[in-house]
Design an enzyme around this catalytic site. Structure first.
Site, PDB file in Angstrom:
ATOM      1  N   GLU A 169       0.822  -1.210   0.000  1.00  0.00           N
ATOM      2  CA  GLU A 169       0.000   0.000   0.000  1.00  0.00           C
ATOM      3  C   GLU A 169       0.862   1.269   0.000  1.00  0.00           C
ATOM      4  O   GLU A 169       0.635   2.199   0.769  1.00  0.00           O
ATOM      5  CB  GLU A 169      -0.978  -0.033   1.177  1.00  0.00           C
ATOM      6  CG  GLU A 169      -1.976  -1.186   1.022  1.00  0.00           C
ATOM      7  CD  GLU A 169      -3.086  -1.180   2.060  1.00  0.00           C
ATOM      8  OE1 GLU A 169      -2.794  -0.965   3.241  1.00  0.00           O
ATOM      9  OE2 GLU A 169      -4.250  -1.384   1.675  1.00  0.00           O
ATOM     10  N   HIS A 408     -19.343  -8.137   4.475  1.00  0.00           N
ATOM     11  CA  HIS A 408     -17.979  -7.717   4.793  1.00  0.00           C
ATOM     12  C   HIS A 408     -17.363  -8.637   5.829  1.00  0.00           C
ATOM     13  O   HIS A 408     -17.964  -8.897   6.863  1.00  0.00           O
ATOM     14  CB  HIS A 408     -17.955  -6.270   5.304  1.00  0.00           C
ATOM     15  CG  HIS A 408     -16.562  -5.772   5.507  1.00  0.00           C
ATOM     16  ND1 HIS A 408     -16.088  -5.300   6.700  1.00  0.00           N
ATOM     17  CD2 HIS A 408     -15.515  -5.728   4.653  1.00  0.00           C
ATOM     18  CE1 HIS A 408     -14.818  -4.960   6.572  1.00  0.00           C
ATOM     19  NE2 HIS A 408     -14.436  -5.213   5.347  1.00  0.00           N
ATOM     20  N   HIS A 409     -16.179  -9.136   5.507  1.00  0.00           N
ATOM     21  CA  HIS A 409     -15.414 -10.013   6.399  1.00  0.00           C
ATOM     22  C   HIS A 409     -14.064  -9.386   6.707  1.00  0.00           C
ATOM     23  O   HIS A 409     -13.091  -9.638   5.998  1.00  0.00           O
ATOM     24  CB  HIS A 409     -15.156 -11.371   5.723  1.00  0.00           C
ATOM     25  CG  HIS A 409     -16.373 -12.204   5.488  1.00  0.00           C
ATOM     26  ND1 HIS A 409     -16.407 -13.230   4.575  1.00  0.00           N
ATOM     27  CD2 HIS A 409     -17.608 -12.174   6.061  1.00  0.00           C
ATOM     28  CE1 HIS A 409     -17.605 -13.795   4.598  1.00  0.00           C
ATOM     29  NE2 HIS A 409     -18.357 -13.174   5.477  1.00  0.00           N
ATOM     30  N   GLU A 410     -13.995  -8.566   7.730  1.00  0.00           N
ATOM     31  CA  GLU A 410     -12.675  -8.093   8.171  1.00  0.00           C
ATOM     32  C   GLU A 410     -12.095  -9.173   9.071  1.00  0.00           C
ATOM     33  O   GLU A 410     -12.755  -9.614  10.022  1.00  0.00           O
ATOM     34  CB  GLU A 410     -12.792  -6.768   8.921  1.00  0.00           C
ATOM     35  CG  GLU A 410     -11.475  -6.282   9.510  1.00  0.00           C
ATOM     36  CD  GLU A 410     -10.363  -6.143   8.482  1.00  0.00           C
ATOM     37  OE1 GLU A 410     -10.574  -5.498   7.440  1.00  0.00           O
ATOM     38  OE2 GLU A 410      -9.270  -6.710   8.706  1.00  0.00           O
ATOM     39  N   HIS A 478      -9.242  -7.303   0.377  1.00  0.00           N
ATOM     40  CA  HIS A 478      -8.424  -6.118   0.627  1.00  0.00           C
ATOM     41  C   HIS A 478      -7.262  -6.514   1.539  1.00  0.00           C
ATOM     42  O   HIS A 478      -7.410  -7.393   2.377  1.00  0.00           O
ATOM     43  CB  HIS A 478      -9.263  -5.013   1.263  1.00  0.00           C
ATOM     44  CG  HIS A 478     -10.081  -4.265   0.261  1.00  0.00           C
ATOM     45  ND1 HIS A 478     -10.157  -2.895   0.228  1.00  0.00           N
ATOM     46  CD2 HIS A 478     -10.817  -4.712  -0.787  1.00  0.00           C
ATOM     47  CE1 HIS A 478     -10.939  -2.521  -0.782  1.00  0.00           C
ATOM     48  NE2 HIS A 478     -11.361  -3.610  -1.401  1.00  0.00           N
ATOM     49  N   GLU A 479      -6.142  -5.844   1.340  1.00  0.00           N
ATOM     50  CA  GLU A 479      -4.902  -6.176   2.067  1.00  0.00           C
ATOM     51  C   GLU A 479      -4.475  -7.627   1.849  1.00  0.00           C
ATOM     52  O   GLU A 479      -3.840  -8.236   2.710  1.00  0.00           O
ATOM     53  CB  GLU A 479      -5.017  -5.891   3.578  1.00  0.00           C
ATOM     54  CG  GLU A 479      -5.344  -4.453   3.916  1.00  0.00           C
ATOM     55  CD  GLU A 479      -6.843  -4.208   3.968  1.00  0.00           C
ATOM     56  OE1 GLU A 479      -7.603  -5.158   4.221  1.00  0.00           O
ATOM     57  OE2 GLU A 479      -7.261  -3.057   3.718  1.00  0.00           O
ATOM     58  N   GLU A 497      -7.882  -5.463  -3.529  1.00  0.00           N
ATOM     59  CA  GLU A 497      -7.265  -4.146  -3.374  1.00  0.00           C
ATOM     60  C   GLU A 497      -5.781  -4.359  -3.629  1.00  0.00           C
ATOM     61  O   GLU A 497      -5.312  -4.237  -4.744  1.00  0.00           O
ATOM     62  CB  GLU A 497      -7.533  -3.588  -1.976  1.00  0.00           C
ATOM     63  CG  GLU A 497      -7.051  -2.151  -1.823  1.00  0.00           C
ATOM     64  CD  GLU A 497      -7.259  -1.661  -0.387  1.00  0.00           C
ATOM     65  OE1 GLU A 497      -7.648  -0.516  -0.219  1.00  0.00           O
ATOM     66  OE2 GLU A 497      -7.000  -2.438   0.575  1.00  0.00           O
ATOM     67  N   GLU A 503      -8.660   5.170  -0.348  1.00  0.00           N
ATOM     68  CA  GLU A 503      -8.910   5.462   1.063  1.00  0.00           C
ATOM     69  C   GLU A 503      -7.764   6.200   1.739  1.00  0.00           C
ATOM     70  O   GLU A 503      -7.976   6.983   2.666  1.00  0.00           O
ATOM     71  CB  GLU A 503      -9.208   4.164   1.825  1.00  0.00           C
ATOM     72  CG  GLU A 503      -8.015   3.207   1.876  1.00  0.00           C
ATOM     73  CD  GLU A 503      -8.379   1.800   2.351  1.00  0.00           C
ATOM     74  OE1 GLU A 503      -9.552   1.422   2.219  1.00  0.00           O
ATOM     75  OE2 GLU A 503      -7.490   1.082   2.811  1.00  0.00           O
TER      76      GLU A 503
END
Lengths: 699, 699
Positions: A169, A408-410, A478-479, A497, A503
């Site tokens: 990132e 959403h799965h963080e 993401h990440e 991502e 962001e």
């Protein structure tokens, strides 16, 4: 239909120590030979110019002799391959895959082991991989390091980010190869977890340009059951050497023969458009393993998300970011929780009214009080909503409005915990009819000691795509580690991502205006990116007078990104109320397609500008996106891509004449004109600006 | 019903630097004081004899000042506790839990942090744990080491095994503390994965005996979210210090306040029977968290298992132990696969005929070709049977015969893979009606770098018990970290191996005759062990003339083990055809109970002998088991445990007069006599022998 033309000519040339293979059009030539000590080497030229000097290849095996030298050639075989295949979703509906292949079968008599090196030469680049055949003396083995060299011929300009094992990132640095030095970087850049183990290590794709105008890109494809490859840079001699991301105990890859390594790729062209439009990375991946792909669908979506980034609401229910208060049951709502039933309905209404397919909601589930930065194993269970988020009511409401909810799965990096809950999480999605989930991996990885880019994690991300397939669900990670074309094999891995997304502009130094002109030459080569464009309220001072952060863009450029940043999953990231204030500009986001019949890159220069036009799939509309870096840009575009003898209404969304990303980013102008394939359009891009155009046939 | 008597007297004694707490009967006394540099210390005496000299307590925190010294006492509180509780399954139907407790609240002014040390003093020993209250300066933290000392007063005799992070499957060494030295051990002992990091580190429970006849046992209880504790031995001064098993990167435990450490326990008595019968470890665990326990049932079972150990059949379908042949589809059955539909039906028939509850089948599922020793992540999926194993047919057949199938989940140490398949595996069990599974962890752990005894794995084993609970299923783990009483909290964690089981006798130097006289003083204190007794064909030469391995036992001792080795899950491990040849002896295995109303240890000396009688739950039968080590033994037992004025038929299964574990192990004699509570029985145990008796009331 898949068209396949295969021509094989196998040559057994035990006495020959060198062999050439060229691209179909003969512009690229690759030479293989064994060095005097039996080390495999290769070199590459483009239009007779040397691009890669003699570079050695080899693998270091743990607790065994290395596979680096003392080889002899057993055989060399060549074949040609030519097919056209159809991606489920993509920049174009037909992809040509054409190359000449050379397989060098090597044996190491001192150990009685064999490896093959497979080279493929395409018109826009070369690729090679290691193959470990089934054999007696190489069964289970551990790779300690891969020693693939890419010895470049000059001190090229490079667009690079540090070889960080945990994050890509970063904003890109544009320097000579000789100037690469991670120790000189300002790392106050908003990245949560950084693991930079060497000052002279960068990530791939490494995009370069030689002094004589050759664009060169070093990357990899089909990273499956293998760690991500970073590149160690010899800043004096301009050589690159593979560095595989280690696991918790320093090993690199655990393999079992028969098996293959990922492809190592070098694209090259004197026309940057050939790099940015190349499908070589996808072509090097296995075809789709999903037979029925009818459930894989492009999506445009809005979400309860940007409002957290701008500080308007919070992910966590209590707003305390402190789970000490959760443990004793004293968790109290702060009133600023974003993911409430009521607020979500507002987004559903907005999506329904404006024709969006989906609504993403982050912060809906219990755990956000201590999700970040604590290296905690059990944070989320992926199934328990906060008390103010009524799963059933929301999903019923969305259904009644014809809108799909996006789950959403963080994971907060706790992969171990995610995997043990994954079947439950996906069953919940099926129960409520969610078609897709966004996943997140903010934080240090658990199993502890693993990195985001190691073999364990590569396997995890691929595993998640496969497990989502079991439920006919799509995933947008993401990440994650950055993709290398696995979305060809599992097209439900719809986006990722895995680079510095929009962001970062909300709460850090952000992304410089050139950022989005580089990503298509780097990150996007491996697969679609969920960049989350479409920010209209560009300056954070809109929300809080004391804030100085802003998106490094004009408003028109945000529209152009929907075309320049290919993804079949595109977010309209800003708040509904912001879009409502700029309804005329918002019309482009409502109109723009996300899946394409064809794409043409009209202009491209990494770090400077990009202009692309795309034709929607199953329709006759075209869309243009043009962006520039920090410099204003004027250009003229021929519309010869349009169908001849047809009239089009072109709606042009461009920077206002006084627009400027820093001082006046929201100045834009919209005009509607009539055009044909013979027309030309002059584009005027402000500093950090862009232009978006929709072309609609007039009956 | 749970009887609870609670008496609390809190004393605020900021100025007092020392405090005593005694056991309910006053035989044990514990003294706490702060040293001059504010280090917490304790000492323990038994009947006024010092057992533990001044020993310090403390915790080392990563990246922060240690919690070892500079403390002051904020308060000291004492309370008494007394309850009787009923285990779901157990050695007795009522367990008394009675202790005096002292909580020392400490603060470290220099860092503004607080910890509490909680001491409990029972009549058979003491326990202490660290408590980390909710506080500002200690939220998330990483323990680098625990520094709990146990400074013993003499060079005691000790029964010890090496402090191996991956295995407890060792035979015990019986030496003085001063003679402990792992470097001198012969490690050619059949253990697959060994990780011994220090020559002077042993495992707990460490059973000791002082020169003046005090039995001392150092162990731990309620290891939850914490690694296993091993003990570093000062062989000169006879001090023990805690060593926590590290994770892949050397950290010990990741915690979040408020939280507690496990209990560290020291049992002591001048009567060995008080140690072996103690329920202190269970008492220190949390009560059952399962409300409806009706589905938790004891089981006697047979299985397709020992025939693989003796080489009669194989776990894998192809018998090749080589998955290179699996990858290309050329896997062919060898004809020696044990887990076939036909063979399984044979065991089902045998179980039905002889009244066994269950049949375990190992090697039923795809993956065994490369299960062992390859550190491979994806070996098993826990749901796909081999082609010659018809899941439905077998389960239908078992149902028709009134027999339950026991599932088998070998993970080969790949916990990551098991966890991601666990819901699927358990759903399969529910679909077919399996009540329980045996799990296995042979091999190095994946996540790689983790050890069997680290926090990650402790959490895994506990997680598995909880997840089985979700499905109302029981679990019996093999090669897990050794239990510390968690089966009180999750009684469906019905048994574990976690020590050197009977199987080692089949293919290694085996277990010396004293082995089973030590296990009740060590491994069994933490919970039931699935030792798999009942081997009648004792010498492996029966199967293969060239083999010299044998079980170090007489046949009668194998019967006695069903009583001496408490477990609510007991296997009749030998082959059906072997039992059929010794049907009279087999009768004891058919008769013996596995869940108990009461148990009385009549004689006990670790390393030498053990005699125990148990009364079945919901019945009037008693069973006696007596075993000895390599020495023959004569003893006389009073039957005053029987109900007075009642006649019993006693069937005595004893060693033949010429029996000898090495030269004539299968010699046994059975006699039936009539007895009352006033009778005495003379027992004659051969070298390595035993006696089993069933007492049945005569109407």
């Amino acid at each position: 239909m898949r068209k396949l033309h295969l021509l094989v000519f196998l040559i057994s040339i035990l006495s020959v120590e060198a062999q050439n293979v060229s691209s179909p059009s003969k512009t690229i030539s690759l030479n293989f030979k064994l060095s005097s000590d039996g080390k495999p080497t290769y070199s590459v030229s483009y239009k007779t110019k040397p691009i890669v000097k003699e570079s050695s290849l080899g693998i270091v095996i743990k607790e065994s002799k290395s596979l680096e030298n003392n080889f002899r050639i057993d055989s060399i075989g060549q074949k040609s391959f030519n097919e056209t295949w159809q991606p489920v979703l993509g920049e174009q509906s037909n992809i040509k895959n054409s190359y000449n292949e050379m397989t060098v079968a090597l044996s190491q008599p001192s150990t009685d082991r064999r490896i093959n090196i497979i080279f493929r030469v395409f018109d826009e680049g070369i690729a090679f991989r290691y193959e470990f055949p089934k054999q007696k003396n190489l069964n289970y083995f551990i790779i300690s390091e891969e020693k693939s060299q890419f010895n470049l011929v000059g001190n090229h300009k490079a667009f690079w980010i540090p070889g960080d094992y945990d994050s890509q990132e970063y904003a890109y640095n544009e320097t000579k190869l000789s100037e690469i030095d991670n120790s000189k970087l300002d790392l106050n850049n908003g990245i949560g977890v950084k693991t930079i183990a060497s000052s002279f290590r960068v990530q791939s794709p490494l995009m370069m340009k030689s002094a004589d105008g050759i664009y060169i890109n070093v990357f990899e494809a089909a990273v499956v059951n293998y760690p991500i490859m970073h590149l160690d840079v010899d800043t004096k001699n301009f050589g690159l050497t593979s560095n595989l991301v280690p696991n918790a105990i320093g090993d690199k890859a655990y393999l079992q023969a028969p098996c293959v390594s990922p492809w190592r790729t070098i694209m090259m062209s004197d026309d940057a458009r050939e790099i940015v439009s190349s499908k070589m990375i996808l072509n090097l991946n296995e075809p789709s393993k999903i037979e029925d792909t009818s459930w894989i669908k492009p999506m445009k979506y809005v979400g309860v998300w940007w409002e957290m980034h701008v500080g308007k609401s919070t992910w966590d229910y209590a707003g305390s970011q402190n789970a000490q208060n959760a443990a004793d049951g004293s968790l109290k709502p702060s009133g600023k929780h974003g993911a409430t039933t009521e607020n979500t309905k507002r987004y559903i209404d907005f999506a329904a009214k404006n024709g969006f397919d989906g609504v993403l909601v982050e912060g809906w589930n219990v755990g956000w009080e201590d999700w970040f930065g604590n290296w905690k194993e059990e944070v989320f269970d992926f199934t328990t909503p906060y008390p103010d988020y009524n799963l059933k009511e929301i999903n019923d409401y969305a259904k009644s409005k014809g809108v799909k909810m996006i789950m959403h799965h963080e994971t907060s990096g706790s992969v171990a915990n995610y995997e043990r809950h994954l079947d439950r999480a996906l069953n919940l999605m099926k129960d409520y009819g969610y078609p897709a989930a966004k996943s997140g991996y903010v934080g240090r990885i658990i199993p502890r000691g693993e990195f985001h880019d190691g073999q364990t994690m590569v396997n995890h991300f691929n595993f998640v795509a496969r497990r989502f397939t079991d439920y006919k669900l799509m995933v947008n990670s993401h990440e994650s580690s950055r993709p290398t074309g696995y979305s060809r094999t599992y097209p439900n891995y719809i986006a990722a991502e895995a680079a510095r997304g929009n962001e970062f502009n909300a709460w850090s130094v952000g992304n410089p205006p050139m950022h989005e002109t580089i990503l298509p030459f780097t990150r996007l080569l491996g697969g679609p990116m969920d960049y989350t464009p479409g920010i209209f309220e560009i300056k954070m001072s809109y929300y809080d007078k004391t804030k100085t952060e802003q998106v490094h863009t004009t408003l028109a450029k945000q529209l152009a990104l929907y075309v320049t940043m290919y993804s079949p999953l595109q977010m309209a990231a800003d708040l509904p109320e912001n879009y409502e204030r700029y309804a005329d500009a918002f019309q482009f986001i409502k109109d723009v397609a996300v899946d394409w019949q064809d794409s043409k890159y009209l202009e491209a220069e990494p770090g400077d500008y990009l202009t692309v036009v795309r034709k929607e799939k199953n329709g006759e509309r075209w869309f243009l996106g043009a962006i520039t870096d920090e410099n204003a840009r004027k250009t003229e575009i021929k519309l010869d891509f349009l169908t001849p003898n047809k009239k089009y209404q072109a709606i042009i969304y461009q920077d206002g004449t006084d627009a400027d990303w820093k001082n006046n980013p929201k100045s834009y102008a919209i005009k509607t004109i009539e055009v044909t394939s013979k027309s030309k359009i002059k584009l005027n891009l402000s500093n950090g600006g862009g232009t978006a155009i929709s072309f609609k046939p007039i009956n």
